[in-house]
Design a protein around this motif. Structure first.
Motif, mmCIF file in Angstrom:
data_model
loop_
_atom_site.group_PDB
_atom_site.id
_atom_site.type_symbol
_atom_site.label_atom_id
_atom_site.label_comp_id
_atom_site.label_asym_id
_atom_site.label_seq_id
_atom_site.Cartn_x
_atom_site.Cartn_y
_atom_site.Cartn_z
ATOM 1 N N UNK A 119 48.139 83.441 48.696
ATOM 2 C CA UNK A 119 47.053 83.222 48.094
ATOM 3 C C UNK A 119 46.893 83.470 46.482
ATOM 4 N N UNK A 120 46.090 82.575 45.951
ATOM 5 C CA UNK A 120 45.801 82.737 44.668
ATOM 6 C C UNK A 120 44.916 83.839 44.326
ATOM 7 N N UNK A 121 45.344 84.907 43.738
ATOM 8 C CA UNK A 121 44.384 85.828 42.966
ATOM 9 C C UNK A 121 44.701 86.106 41.638
ATOM 10 N N UNK A 122 43.452 86.305 41.105
ATOM 11 C CA UNK A 122 43.452 86.398 39.533
ATOM 12 C C UNK A 122 42.231 87.101 38.761
ATOM 13 N N UNK A 123 42.287 87.655 37.639
ATOM 14 C CA UNK A 123 41.432 88.069 36.809
ATOM 15 C C UNK A 123 40.744 87.053 36.270
ATOM 16 N N UNK A 124 39.200 87.134 36.285
ATOM 17 C CA UNK A 124 38.390 86.605 35.698
ATOM 18 C C UNK A 124 38.179 86.155 34.280
ATOM 19 N N UNK A 278 30.614 72.693 20.926
ATOM 20 C CA UNK A 278 29.277 72.959 21.313
ATOM 21 C C UNK A 278 29.013 72.894 22.616
ATOM 22 N N UNK A 279 29.754 72.363 23.712
ATOM 23 C CA UNK A 279 29.291 72.207 24.899
ATOM 24 C C UNK A 279 30.270 72.787 26.046
ATOM 25 N N UNK A 280 31.632 72.977 25.718
ATOM 26 C CA UNK A 280 32.397 73.706 26.523
ATOM 27 C C UNK A 280 32.004 75.061 27.233
ATOM 28 N N UNK A 281 32.062 74.875 28.598
ATOM 29 C CA UNK A 281 31.597 76.086 29.461
ATOM 30 C C UNK A 281 32.956 76.797 29.951
ATOM 31 N N UNK A 282 33.270 77.859 29.287
ATOM 32 C CA UNK A 282 34.473 78.399 29.758
ATOM 33 C C UNK A 282 34.448 78.966 31.261
ATOM 34 N N UNK A 283 33.293 79.256 31.831
ATOM 35 C CA UNK A 283 33.336 79.831 33.226
ATOM 36 C C UNK A 283 33.429 78.406 34.274
ATOM 37 N N UNK A 284 32.785 77.474 33.862
ATOM 38 C CA UNK A 284 33.097 76.359 34.750
ATOM 39 C C UNK A 284 34.408 75.803 34.708
ATOM 40 N N UNK A 285 34.974 75.979 33.442
ATOM 41 C CA UNK A 285 36.345 75.439 33.405
ATOM 42 C C UNK A 285 37.554 76.552 34.178
ATOM 43 N N UNK A 286 37.044 77.662 34.112
ATOM 44 C CA UNK A 286 37.968 78.832 34.976
ATOM 45 C C UNK A 286 37.795 78.360 36.300
ATOM 46 N N UNK A 287 36.500 77.895 36.987
ATOM 47 C CA UNK A 287 36.722 77.747 38.141
ATOM 48 C C UNK A 287 37.321 76.499 38.586
ATOM 49 N N UNK A 288 37.218 75.486 37.750
ATOM 50 C CA UNK A 288 37.923 74.314 38.007
ATOM 51 C C UNK A 288 39.420 74.174 38.113
ATOM 52 N N UNK A 289 39.963 75.279 36.924
ATOM 53 C CA UNK A 289 41.413 75.520 36.836
ATOM 54 C C UNK A 289 41.903 76.320 38.183
ATOM 55 N N UNK A 290 41.004 77.162 38.560
ATOM 56 C CA UNK A 290 41.092 77.860 39.963
ATOM 57 C C UNK A 290 41.436 76.819 41.333
ATOM 58 N N UNK A 291 40.578 75.915 41.166
ATOM 59 C CA UNK A 291 40.734 75.143 42.286
ATOM 60 C C UNK A 291 41.943 73.922 42.092
#
Length: 324
Positions: A119-124, A278-291
């Motif tokens: 499985x993938x496990x990672x720190x946020x 101005x617009x990049x959301x690193x939380x959203x990018x993190x979820x997408x990278x996880x996927x």
């Protein structure tokens, strides 16, 4: 089209409500499907933007659901290892809030479970997904500021009035280093690819937690200094000072919350090049990278081994720190 990663959240934490749940809901290739909380009042704000959310009364019930692929763990720090291991044992991928462990050695059992289960496990650790940090690493690698000489970091806020906050409680793994120190430490490691050879520090303790810490370190190619505090006016900055220029980040850790993310490149002749995000959301990018990592096998930018390195540096700080 591949099926989206179906997410569940263990606990209705304020941070999850404000940032990570909306990010999961908005991310491409992700679907927020479940929340575990025994409080209907705490569940309500999540259901306001995700009406089809299934609410479980306890964490084990959520983990037992076959309709969930991955879980986000925003629990108090001292519970992170326990519930990350339980989630992997239940067959779920895990994205756990930082710090994922209280000591570096605890990462070993998480890595072993990850390898055992596949499985993938990672720190946020969301900042590594932000394009400003990818740009900084590229600029350093390309020699844009010449030979790197010194790195400095600053991160502070003041929550002394919030006495019930878990960050102000020793028993829940509170303190400034564990909450925000991971950013000034880990970002220097991420941007340079180097590990510290020597560390010294001073800490001001308050009711069993580190209210302020000053850190000095020597890396193979540069010196380092930083401070973090949960008793000072809000501020954040990272500076990479080379022989031929300076890279400055104005909102390195809370982009769009503290302010607009900007990378300033200072070079000879007082030339300053500014790149704005101005617009990049690193939380959203993190979820997408996880996927992408789960579905397509793409290397995840922040593996457990990287997070272990940051925790090892923090452990060393606690070991050698003198009173401030």
């Amino acid at each position: 089209m591949q099926k989206p990663v179906r997410w569940g959240i263990l606990g209705a934490a304020k941070f999850a409500r404000q940032f990570m749940a909306p990010a999961i809901h908005a991310a491409e290739g992700a679907q927020l499907v479940a929340l575990a909380t025994s409080s209907a009042d705490k569940a309500e704000p999540f259901q306001a933007f995700c009406p089809d959310l299934t609410v479980y009364q306890d964490y084990d019930a959520l983990l037992a659901s076959p309709d969930i692929d991955a879980v986000y763990v925003p629990l108090p720090n001292h519970l992170h290892v326990e519930w990350s291991l339980k989630a992997m044992a239940a067959g779920k991928h895990v994205l756990c809030e930082k710090p994922m462990t209280m000591r570096a050695g605890e990462f070993d059992q998480l890595i072993a479970k990850r390898d055992e289960t596949g499985l993938l496990a990672a720190e946020a650790y969301m900042i590594v997904h932000h394009p400003q940090w990818q740009m900084v690493r590229r600029l350093i690698d390309d020699g844009a500021i010449g030979k790197l000489a010194h790195v400095s970091g600053k991160f502070s806020f003041d929550n002394r009035a919030d006495t019930d906050n878990i960050r102000n409680k020793a028993e829940t793994g509170g303190g400034g280093l564990r909450d925000i120190g991971v950013y000034v430490l880990g970002s220097a490691r991420f941007a340079t690819g180097q590990e510290p050879d020597d560390v010294s520090a001073q800490i001001r303790w308050e009711n069993g937690i580190d209210a302020m810490a000053e850190v000095q370190a020597q890396f193979p190619g540069f010196s380092y200094s930083a401070y973090v505090s949960i008793r000072m006016h809000p501020y954040q900055e990272m500076l990479f000072h080379g022989e031929g220029g300076v890279i400055r980040l104005t909102a390195p850790f809370n982009a769009r919350v503290f302010g607009e993310a900007r990378v300033e490149l200072h070079r000879a002749g007082l030339e300053v090049q500014v790149t704005r995000f101005p617009a990049d959301d690193h939380y959203k990018l993190q979820v997408e990278a996880f996927g992408w990592s789960i579905r397509d096998g793409v290397d995840y930018p922040c593996p457990l081994e990287f997070s272990r390195g940051t925790q090892a540096m923090m452990d060393r700080i606690f070991e050698v720190a003198q009173p401030l």
